[in-house]
Write a protein that holds these residues in place. Structure first.
Motif, PDB file in Angstrom:
ATOM      1  N   VAL A   1       0.827  -1.205   0.000  1.00 41.36           N
ATOM      2  CA  VAL A   1       0.000   0.000   0.000  1.00 41.36           C
ATOM      3  C   VAL A   1       0.863   1.258   0.000  1.00 41.36           C
ATOM      4  CG1 VAL A   1      -1.895  -1.154   1.182  1.00 41.36           C
ATOM      5  CG2 VAL A   1      -0.197   0.084   2.521  1.00 41.36           C
TER       6      VAL A   1
ATOM      7  N   GLN B   1      -2.081   2.991  -2.068  1.00 44.65           N
ATOM      8  CA  GLN B   1      -2.681   3.973  -1.162  1.00 44.65           C
ATOM      9  C   GLN B   1      -4.108   4.292  -1.580  1.00 44.65           C
ATOM     10  OE1 GLN B   1      -1.398   6.262   1.371  1.00 44.65           O
ATOM     11  NE2 GLN B   1       0.446   5.061   1.696  1.00 44.65           N
TER      12      GLN B   1
ATOM     13  N   VAL C   1      -1.720   3.748   6.412  1.00 42.20           N
ATOM     14  CA  VAL C   1      -2.332   4.644   5.438  1.00 42.20           C
ATOM     15  C   VAL C   1      -3.068   5.736   6.204  1.00 42.20           C
ATOM     16  CG1 VAL C   1      -3.983   4.884   3.549  1.00 42.20           C
ATOM     17  CG2 VAL C   1      -2.599   2.819   3.726  1.00 42.20           C
ATOM     18  N   ASN C   2      -2.483   6.922   6.242  1.00 36.44           N
ATOM     19  CA  ASN C   2      -3.077   8.053   6.965  1.00 36.44           C
ATOM     20  C   ASN C   2      -3.444   7.692   8.398  1.00 36.44           C
ATOM     21  OD1 ASN C   2      -2.804   9.399   4.591  1.00 36.44           O
ATOM     22  ND2 ASN C   2      -4.974   9.881   4.305  1.00 36.44           N
TER      23      ASN C   2
END
Length: 225
Positions: A143, A149, A177-178
């Motif tokens: 990712v 992503q 991811v964030n």
């Protein structure tokens, strides 16, 4: 602290189906009946241990089952939902019902079968967190790339989940991811030439994760057989 709920996530690729890729039949050591019987026996043993553990801890038990792409039946006129992994899950559910009834096990048990779809969500800590489980064949191996992503963020936006669990690539790792963890688990069987063509070289195994009120992924441990 006490344990509120044990989640057992089964991500698929337990049984080798038919017609998924060229040469699959020649790489399979056991026929479908033998695979289903063995998988049912072994996973039911684990299920019984989890039932007993939850009884001892006064904890709930949630089992979330996701079929893998290798268990599909890709034959002409076969249903899109036809998957031998789901047959194993149904067998485990029936065997567990029989076991709890015969042994008078009063455990708060929820058995959640995805029944051939690509993904499913489940509650963690009574709904404080939402987990997302997919086998992973429709996601990128990493990712960290822009396309990876994008895949993970689209899942987050569509399902409003706090954590993603996936497999398929036979490699254990945790990515971010964030601020949302994406956990990739080992497969329970070794990969063959098809997996190696995808550069999937991980050993068969499993993992444990823990969560609490502050963190959806407080800790994770990867193990190999």
């Amino acid at each position: 602290r006490g344990v509120d709920t044990i989640h057992w996530l089964l991500g698929g690729d337990i049984v080798e189906g038919t017609g998924v890729y060229q040469g699959q039949a020649h790489e399979t050591d056991h026929n479908i009946n033998e695979q289903v019987e063995t998988a049912t026996d072994e996973l039911t043993k684990t299920m019984k241990k989890l039932v007993q553990l939850c009884s001892d801890l006064n904890a709930k038990l949630q089992v979330v089952c996701m079929p893998g792409n290798h268990g599909k039946v890709r034959q002409k006129s076969a249903s899109n939902k036809a998957n031998f992994d789901d047959m194993v899950y149904r067998n485990i559910q029936l065997m567990t019902d029989l076991y709890t009834e015969e042994n008078h096990q009063d455990v708060d048990l929820r058995f959640q079968r995805a029944d051939g779809v690509i993904e499913d969500t489940f509650q963690i800590r009574g709904g404080q967190w939402k987990g997302y489980l997919t086998h992973g064949q429709n996601m990128k191996a990493h990712v960290g790339t822009s396309s990876g992503q994008k895949d993970a963020l689209s899942i987050t936006h569509e399902y409003n989940c706090d954590i993603i669990f996936r497999g398929h690539f036979h490699m254990p790792k945790v990515e971010d991811v964030n601020g949302m963890p994406v956990v990739m688990s080992n497969a329970i069987q070794a990969g063959g030439p098809y997996e190696k063509s995808l550069q999937a070289y991980g050993e068969p195994g499993y993992d444990f994760f823990t969560t609490n009120d502050e963190e959806v992924l407080a800790d994770v441990e990867f193990h190999t057989f």
